[in-house]
Write an enzyme that holds these catalytic residues in place. Structure first.
Site, PDB file in Angstrom:
ATOM      1  CB  CYS A 162      -0.954  -0.016   1.187  1.00  0.00           C
ATOM      2  SG  CYS A 162      -2.077  -1.433   1.141  1.00  0.00           S
ATOM      3  CG  HIS A 302      -1.391   4.566   5.102  1.00  0.00           C
ATOM      4  ND1 HIS A 302      -1.381   4.485   3.717  1.00  0.00           N
ATOM      5  CD2 HIS A 302      -1.560   3.287   5.548  1.00  0.00           C
ATOM      6  CE1 HIS A 302      -1.528   3.223   3.346  1.00  0.00           C
ATOM      7  NE2 HIS A 302      -1.640   2.472   4.432  1.00  0.00           N
ATOM      8  CD  GLU A 313      -0.756   7.811   9.148  1.00  0.00           C
ATOM      9  OE1 GLU A 313      -0.296   8.499   8.222  1.00  0.00           O
ATOM     10  OE2 GLU A 313      -1.778   7.090   9.043  1.00  0.00           O
ATOM     11  CE  LYS A 330      -5.571   4.607   2.532  1.00  0.00           C
ATOM     12  NZ  LYS A 330      -4.591   5.707   2.620  1.00  0.00           N
ATOM     13  CG  HIS A 335      -6.414   1.154   1.700  1.00  0.00           C
ATOM     14  ND1 HIS A 335      -5.480   1.761   0.895  1.00  0.00           N
ATOM     15  CD2 HIS A 335      -5.701   0.451   2.630  1.00  0.00           C
ATOM     16  CE1 HIS A 335      -4.270   1.439   1.302  1.00  0.00           C
ATOM     17  NE2 HIS A 335      -4.377   0.652   2.357  1.00  0.00           N
ATOM     18  CG  PHE A 393      -0.219  -5.909   4.052  1.00  0.00           C
ATOM     19  CD1 PHE A 393      -0.708  -5.188   5.119  1.00  0.00           C
ATOM     20  CD2 PHE A 393      -1.107  -6.704   3.338  1.00  0.00           C
ATOM     21  CE1 PHE A 393      -2.049  -5.238   5.479  1.00  0.00           C
ATOM     22  CE2 PHE A 393      -2.448  -6.766   3.675  1.00  0.00           C
ATOM     23  CZ  PHE A 393      -2.921  -6.041   4.740  1.00  0.00           C
TER      24      PHE A 393
END
Length: 405
Positions: A162, A302, A313, A330, A335, A393
């Site tokens: 991502c 993110h 985060e 998002k 996402h 990931f």
């Protein structure tokens, strides 16, 4: 950084908020969630997604061209075309050997793979399309873009899950600084909303289960967040050295002032609980830009709406920066996985241009553990520097420092 500034001269978007930069930006500013029930996911544990609305590749690319491309490549070509038009560049007149393409995606074309696997199982190997591999291979994202626009310079696809779109932009910047090329088409694209892929995400427990109310499912930084909603789409930026852009009279929309990247080396899917890897990437981006933490006025986070990501985060932003205004798009787009960082970089450029931070949709009960200021309405602010964060990931992190011209 004088003489080595990298300019953003063109923007292109295809997102669940709309086709085109103007439509996507309007949707994000309005805080209109794109999540809805997805008929393609009937029978899956989670049946909601954020799709690009009214997608008609035949009309946008021509039927013959569109039918030879996987959806993730279709998105990228349409976004790239818009970005080039925005930059005022004509591929018919450029030196293609000095034009690079660096794009990111996490998976390639799983839709094509699943469709052709059904052909194999239900019919025979002789019925499988000879275009299976050219359509689904991740590298074809950059290869097809090069063929479409006559870009014969450096050409590659990066995959950092991502964080892929952000990694691609940072890599493109490096190519320009090294004088490997004069123009780079960069960004990311993704089309992973397929039954198999979404079943995998559901089994991992990463998707929101708020299926009774799809529009409210993606809730970044909210106390009641329970996972992300998958989206699709592409973001493409045109990058040039600022001196070159000025010499040709181009509009410089923003500058890529710094870039940082790192690995958590912690877990296959979960971020480091204290955000150690993201902190390293953020500090590297700040150092690369030659700026102080207090110089950052805005962070496009993110912000996936997963419990662990948002908390980690937020801890890093609070620890590293002064008091920036944070947002996550998002809540609107879902996402976009490997395309997320590129799309969010475009939104960050627009925030810098308009001095406007878009709202974080569905944030109704801020999580007190996420001790950062998150915008819940479109908010006017004054700032010259912003960060765009991405996490993937495998613990892969990438951060862009974007600045006004």
């Amino acid at each position: 950084m004088a003489g080595t500034d990298i300019a953003v001269t063109g923007l292109g978007l295809v997102t669940p908020a709309g086709i085109g930069t103007a439509a996507s930006w309007a949707g994000v500013l309005a805080g209109r969630p794109a999540a809805a029930f997805d008929p393609a996911l009937d029978g899956n544990p989670v049946r909601i997604s954020c799709r690009v609305p009214a997608w008609d590749p035949d009309a946008l690319l021509g039927a013959r061209r569109a039918h030879r491309l996987d959806r993730f490549t279709q998105f990228a070509l349409v976004a790239a075309r818009e970005a080039l038009t925005d930059a005022g560049l004509d591929p018919a007149t450029w030196d293609g050997a000095r034009v690079g393409v660096v794009l990111g995606c996490a998976d390639g074309g799983p839709g094509t793979v699943e469709e052709q696997h059904r052909v194999l199982v239900e019919h025979s190997a002789d019925r499988v399309s000879p275009l299976l591999l050219p359509m689904q291979l991740p590298n074809m994202l950059a290869g097809q873009t090069a063929m479409e626009f006559g870009a014969t310079g450096p050409n590659l696809v990066v995959a950092t899950a991502c964080a892929s779109g952000t990694t691609a932009i940072g890599t493109a910047r490096d190519l320009l600084l090294l004088n490997r090329c004069d123009v780079v088409l960069t960004g990311g694209s993704e089309a992973m909303i397929t039954p198999l892929v979404m079943a995998g995400f559901a089994r991992m427990g990463t998707l929101s289960r708020r299926t009774d109310d799809p529009a409210a499912a993606s809730r970044p930084f909210d106390a009641d967040r329970d996972g992300f909603v998958a989206g699709e789409g592409a973001g493409v930026l045109v990058l040039e050295r600022s001196a070159d852009a000025r010499a040709r009279g181009a509009r410089i929309r923003a500058r890529v002032a710094g870039y940082g990247t790192s690995a958590d080396a912690h877990h296959i899917t979960s971020p480091h609980p204290d955000g150690a890897g993201l902190e390293s990437a953020m500090r590297a981006a700040l150092a690369d830009a030659g700026c102080l933490p207090s110089d950052i006025g805005h962070v496009n986070a993110h912000g996936t709406a997963t419990p662990l990501n948002d908390l980690a985060e937020a801890r890093v932003i609070h620890r590293v920066l002064a008091d920036p205004l944070v947002t996550s798009s998002k809540g609107v787009t879902g996402h976009l996985l490997g395309g997320a960082g590129a799309v969010e970089a475009v939104f960050t450029v627009l925030s810098l241009e308009e001095q406007l931070v878009p709202p974080t949709a569905n944030l109704t009960t801020p999580d007190p553990a996420c001790a950062v200021e998150v915008a819940t309405t479109a908010t006017t602010a004054r700032f010259d520097l912003a960060l765009s964060n991405s996490m993937g990931f495998g613990g892969q992190n990438a951060v862009l420092a974007l600045a006004t011209p």
